[in-house]
Design a protein around this motif. Structure first.
Motif, PDB file in Angstrom:
ATOM      1  N   ASN A   1     -29.775  10.064  35.425  1.00 12.71           N
ATOM      2  CA  ASN A   1     -29.050  10.746  34.341  1.00 12.71           C
ATOM      3  C   ASN A   1     -27.577  10.343  34.324  1.00 12.71           C
ATOM      4  O   ASN A   1     -26.976  10.167  33.264  1.00 12.71           O
ATOM      5  CB  ASN A   1     -29.192  12.253  34.468  1.00 12.71           C
ATOM      6  N   LYS A   2     -26.949  10.165  35.509  1.00 15.05           N
ATOM      7  CA  LYS A   2     -25.550   9.725  35.591  1.00 15.05           C
ATOM      8  C   LYS A   2     -25.418   8.324  35.008  1.00 15.05           C
ATOM      9  O   LYS A   2     -24.485   8.040  34.253  1.00 15.05           O
ATOM     10  CB  LYS A   2     -25.088   9.745  37.037  1.00 15.05           C
ATOM     11  N   TYR A   3     -26.387   7.461  35.305  1.00 14.55           N
ATOM     12  CA  TYR A   3     -26.390   6.098  34.775  1.00 14.55           C
ATOM     13  C   TYR A   3     -26.499   6.123  33.243  1.00 14.55           C
ATOM     14  O   TYR A   3     -25.788   5.385  32.555  1.00 14.55           O
ATOM     15  CB  TYR A   3     -27.545   5.309  35.399  1.00 14.55           C
ATOM     16  N   LEU A   4     -27.360   6.971  32.705  1.00 20.26           N
ATOM     17  CA  LEU A   4     -27.491   7.073  31.253  1.00 20.26           C
ATOM     18  C   LEU A   4     -26.208   7.576  30.610  1.00 20.26           C
ATOM     19  O   LEU A   4     -25.807   7.103  29.535  1.00 20.26           O
ATOM     20  CB  LEU A   4     -28.658   7.986  30.890  1.00 20.26           C
ATOM     21  N   ARG A   5     -25.521   8.530  31.236  1.00 16.56           N
ATOM     22  CA  ARG A   5     -24.246   9.031  30.717  1.00 16.56           C
ATOM     23  C   ARG A   5     -23.203   7.929  30.696  1.00 16.56           C
ATOM     24  O   ARG A   5     -22.426   7.804  29.737  1.00 16.56           O
ATOM     25  CB  ARG A   5     -23.779  10.236  31.524  1.00 16.56           C
ATOM     26  N   GLU A   6     -23.187   7.102  31.738  1.00 21.94           N
ATOM     27  CA  GLU A   6     -22.214   6.002  31.791  1.00 21.94           C
ATOM     28  C   GLU A   6     -22.509   4.984  30.695  1.00 21.94           C
ATOM     29  O   GLU A   6     -21.576   4.474  30.037  1.00 21.94           O
ATOM     30  CB  GLU A   6     -22.275   5.317  33.160  1.00 21.94           C
TER      31      GLU A   6
ATOM     32  N   ASN B   1     -23.935   5.557  27.841  1.00 22.49           N
ATOM     33  CA  ASN B   1     -23.574   6.198  26.576  1.00 22.49           C
ATOM     34  C   ASN B   1     -22.056   6.166  26.380  1.00 22.49           C
ATOM     35  O   ASN B   1     -21.579   5.937  25.272  1.00 22.49           O
ATOM     36  CB  ASN B   1     -24.103   7.630  26.551  1.00 22.49           C
ATOM     37  N   ALA B   2     -21.323   6.394  27.468  1.00 26.39           N
ATOM     38  CA  ALA B   2     -19.859   6.375  27.368  1.00 26.39           C
ATOM     39  C   ALA B   2     -19.365   4.967  27.049  1.00 26.39           C
ATOM     40  O   ALA B   2     -18.396   4.790  26.293  1.00 26.39           O
ATOM     41  CB  ALA B   2     -19.244   6.864  28.669  1.00 26.39           C
ATOM     42  N   ARG B   3     -19.986   3.924  27.588  1.00 30.43           N
ATOM     43  CA  ARG B   3     -19.592   2.541  27.313  1.00 30.43           C
ATOM     44  C   ARG B   3     -19.820   2.183  25.843  1.00 30.43           C
ATOM     45  O   ARG B   3     -19.049   1.438  25.261  1.00 30.43           O
ATOM     46  CB  ARG B   3     -20.395   1.563  28.179  1.00 30.43           C
ATOM     47  N   ASP B   4     -20.944   2.694  25.260  1.00 33.94           N
ATOM     48  CA  ASP B   4     -21.254   2.364  23.868  1.00 33.94           C
ATOM     49  C   ASP B   4     -20.251   2.968  22.884  1.00 33.94           C
ATOM     50  O   ASP B   4     -20.044   2.446  21.804  1.00 33.94           O
ATOM     51  CB  ASP B   4     -22.655   2.824  23.510  1.00 33.94           C
ATOM     52  N   LYS B   5     -19.617   4.026  23.280  1.00 30.86           N
ATOM     53  CA  LYS B   5     -18.688   4.706  22.377  1.00 30.86           C
ATOM     54  C   LYS B   5     -17.355   4.120  22.540  1.00 30.86           C
ATOM     55  O   LYS B   5     -16.540   3.590  22.291  1.00 30.86           O
ATOM     56  CB  LYS B   5     -18.611   6.194  22.671  1.00 30.86           C
TER      57      LYS B   5
END
Length: 122
Positions: A111-116, A118-122
Motif C-alpha cells: 500500500n505504501k508503494y502504491l501511494r508513492e 500515485n504521488a509521482r503521477d501527480k
C-alpha cells in the motif's frame, strides 16, 4: 361486464379446460403405448401418471381464481375498508460494521508503494 360476455368468457375457459384435458389424456395414452412397447421404460410410465394431472391444471387454476375472487369480494365491505389499518413496516436491521483487520507487513509495504506511485503521477 355484460352477462353475455361473462357467460361467453366462462364457456371459452371451460372449452380450453376440456381441450387441455383431452390433449393431455391423449399424450398419456401415447406414453402408455411407449411403456408397453419393447423399448419402453419406467420414465414413460411416470409420464402416463403426470399427463392427466397437467390436463387438469387449467381447470384447477380456474376454480382457484374464482374462489380467491369470491373471498376477496366478501372481505371487501365498506365497513372493513374504512377501519383497515396499514401495518407498520419495521425498520431494516443494521449489521454492525466489521472491525478492520490489522494489516500485515507485506500488505502495508504494498500500500505504501502504491501511494508513492500515485504521488509521482501527480
Amino acid at each position: 361486464m355484460p352477462a353475455s360476455s361473462v357467460a361467453l368468457r366462462r364457456l371459452g375457459i371451460a372449452g380450453v379446460c376440456l381441450v387441455s384435458l383431452a390433449l393431455c389424456c391423449g399424450l398419456a395414452w401415447w406414453q402408455w403405448e411407449r411403456f408397453s412397447s419393447a423399448s419402453g421404460t419406467f420414465q414413460n410410465l411416470g409420464y402416463v401418471l403426470q399427463w392427466p394431472l397437467f390436463g387438469l391444471f387449467p381447470a384447477f387454476m380456474f376454480w382457484r381464481i374464482r374462489k380467491l375472487r369470491r373471498q376477496a369480494a366478501e372481505a371487501d365491505t365498506p365497513e372493513q375498508t374504512a377501519e383497515a389499518v396499514v401495518p407498520e413496516v419495521p425498520a431494516p436491521r443494521r449489521r454492525p460494521a466489521p472491525a478492520p483487520a490489522p494489516e500485515d507487513d507485506e500488505l502495508a509495504a504494498y500500500n505504501k508503494y502504491l501511494r508513492e506511485l500515485n504521488a509521482r503521477d501527480k
